[in-house]
Design a protein around this motif. Sequence first.
Motif, short mmCIF file in Angstrom:
data_model
loop_
_atom_site.label_atom_id
_atom_site.label_comp_id
_atom_site.label_asym_id
_atom_site.label_seq_id
_atom_site.Cartn_x
_atom_site.Cartn_y
_atom_site.Cartn_z
N ILE A 79 53.74 50.52 36.54
CA ILE A 79 52.67 49.59 36.84
C ILE A 79 52.48 48.64 35.67
O ILE A 79 52.35 49.07 34.53
CB ILE A 79 51.36 50.35 37.12
CG1 ILE A 79 51.57 51.28 38.31
CG2 ILE A 79 50.22 49.38 37.40
CD1 ILE A 79 50.69 52.46 38.32
N GLY A 80 52.44 47.37 35.96
CA GLY A 80 52.21 46.37 34.92
C GLY A 80 50.75 46.33 34.51
O GLY A 80 49.86 46.74 35.27
N ASN A 81 50.50 45.83 33.33
CA ASN A 81 49.12 45.72 32.84
C ASN A 81 48.32 44.69 33.60
O ASN A 81 47.10 44.66 33.53
CB ASN A 81 49.11 45.35 31.35
CG ASN A 81 49.62 46.47 30.49
OD1 ASN A 81 49.55 47.63 30.86
ND2 ASN A 81 50.14 46.12 29.34
N ASP A 82 49.00 43.82 34.32
CA ASP A 82 48.30 42.72 34.97
C ASP A 82 48.10 42.89 36.47
O ASP A 82 47.42 42.08 37.10
CB ASP A 82 49.03 41.42 34.69
CG ASP A 82 50.44 41.41 35.24
OD1 ASP A 82 50.99 42.48 35.53
OD2 ASP A 82 51.01 40.30 35.37
N ASP A 83 48.63 43.93 37.07
CA ASP A 83 48.58 44.08 38.53
C ASP A 83 47.16 44.10 39.08
O ASP A 83 46.82 43.35 39.99
CB ASP A 83 49.33 45.33 38.98
CG ASP A 83 50.82 45.26 38.72
OD1 ASP A 83 51.32 44.15 38.45
OD2 ASP A 83 51.49 46.31 38.77
N VAL A 84 46.33 44.98 38.54
CA VAL A 84 44.97 45.13 39.05
C VAL A 84 44.14 43.89 38.74
O VAL A 84 43.44 43.37 39.61
CB VAL A 84 44.31 46.41 38.47
CG1 VAL A 84 42.85 46.50 38.89
CG2 VAL A 84 45.08 47.65 38.89
N ALA A 85 44.22 43.41 37.52
CA ALA A 85 43.42 42.23 37.14
C ALA A 85 43.77 41.02 38.00
O ALA A 85 42.88 40.30 38.46
CB ALA A 85 43.64 41.92 35.66
N ARG A 86 45.05 40.80 38.23
CA ARG A 86 45.45 39.64 39.05
C ARG A 86 45.01 39.80 40.51
O ARG A 86 44.66 38.82 41.16
CB ARG A 86 46.94 39.41 38.96
CG ARG A 86 47.36 38.89 37.59
CD ARG A 86 48.79 38.41 37.57
NE ARG A 86 49.28 38.22 36.24
CZ ARG A 86 49.00 37.18 35.45
NH1 ARG A 86 48.19 36.25 35.89
NH2 ARG A 86 49.48 37.09 34.24
N ALA A 87 45.00 41.03 41.01
CA ALA A 87 44.52 41.27 42.38
C ALA A 87 43.03 40.96 42.47
O ALA A 87 42.58 40.33 43.44
CB ALA A 87 44.79 42.71 42.79
N LEU A 88 42.26 41.37 41.47
CA LEU A 88 40.83 41.09 41.49
C LEU A 88 40.55 39.59 41.37
O LEU A 88 39.66 39.07 42.03
CB LEU A 88 40.13 41.86 40.35
CG LEU A 88 40.11 43.38 40.51
CD1 LEU A 88 39.60 44.04 39.25
CD2 LEU A 88 39.29 43.80 41.71
N ILE A 89 41.34 38.91 40.56
CA ILE A 89 41.18 37.45 40.44
C ILE A 89 41.52 36.78 41.77
O ILE A 89 40.83 35.85 42.19
CB ILE A 89 42.05 36.89 39.29
CG1 ILE A 89 41.51 37.37 37.94
CG2 ILE A 89 42.11 35.37 39.34
CD1 ILE A 89 42.43 37.09 36.76
N ALA A 90 42.55 37.27 42.44
CA ALA A 90 42.93 36.70 43.74
C ALA A 90 41.81 36.90 44.76
O ALA A 90 41.51 35.99 45.55
CB ALA A 90 44.22 37.33 44.24
N VAL A 91 41.17 38.07 44.74
CA VAL A 91 40.06 38.33 45.65
C VAL A 91 38.92 37.34 45.40
O VAL A 91 38.28 36.87 46.33
CB VAL A 91 39.55 39.79 45.49
CG1 VAL A 91 38.20 39.99 46.14
CG2 VAL A 91 40.56 40.76 46.05
N CYS A 92 38.70 37.02 44.15
CA CYS A 92 37.62 36.09 43.77
C CYS A 92 38.06 34.64 43.87
O CYS A 92 37.43 33.75 43.29
CB CYS A 92 37.13 36.41 42.36
SG CYS A 92 36.35 38.02 42.25
N LYS A 93 39.15 34.41 44.57
CA LYS A 93 39.67 33.07 44.83
C LYS A 93 39.92 32.29 43.55
O LYS A 93 39.63 31.10 43.45
CB LYS A 93 38.73 32.31 45.76
CG LYS A 93 38.58 33.00 47.10
CD LYS A 93 37.60 32.32 48.00
CE LYS A 93 37.50 33.12 49.29
NZ LYS A 93 36.44 32.66 50.16
N GLY A 94 40.45 33.00 42.55
CA GLY A 94 40.82 32.37 41.30
C GLY A 94 39.73 32.33 40.25
O GLY A 94 39.98 31.94 39.12
N ALA A 95 38.53 32.73 40.59
CA ALA A 95 37.42 32.72 39.63
C ALA A 95 37.56 33.91 38.69
O ALA A 95 37.67 35.05 39.14
CB ALA A 95 36.09 32.78 40.36
N THR A 96 37.59 33.63 37.41
CA THR A 96 37.76 34.72 36.44
C THR A 96 36.43 35.32 35.98
O THR A 96 36.40 36.47 35.56
CB THR A 96 38.54 34.23 35.21
OG1 THR A 96 37.87 33.10 34.65
CG2 THR A 96 39.96 33.86 35.58
#
Length: 182
Positions: A79-96
Amino acid sequence: MLYFANYSSDGNTSIIRETWARLIDQTLSTGGIAEACSVLKRVGVNIYPGDGGGIPLESLCLHLEKAALERSESGVESIGNDDVARALIAVCKGATEPVLNAYDQLLLNGAILPSPKLRLRLLQSVLVVLHEWAMSISSQTVGRSATAASLVLAGKYSLDQIAIFNQGVRDKIAIAANRSIS
């Protein structure tokens, strides 16, 4: 059910958290973290209203990060370090910001994160979120897409733009680091 629950008076009810947990657990058992992140993106982006209601970001973040740590330590899944974080960002429509706030809340609550390895994993994900934030800021500054901005990050900026950009990134990193230490 998740879509209609979004319109209830409390977006973080136990029913919503439990429904999301079951959905994530089901996808973890059938397809692992990659599948869980994919399902989260597909379902979440359709019901995310922009204010965090209907999607318990903190619960999802903790659930997925714990599962990712367990699976990577046991060797079940890479598992990459960015998988979960990028999924959450995608859910928030790019809002960090909402994602960063979720990570901040988890890092502030030491009782939830008893393991130093889990804290480290969360901090690595915070860096991914901050990187995405920096890319969005730099793309707005130079009027390019985030991808193009990442390719020209070392490109030509005025000294004022570089100073403001660097200060913003340093401030965000310092805040995240200070919160995680307390």
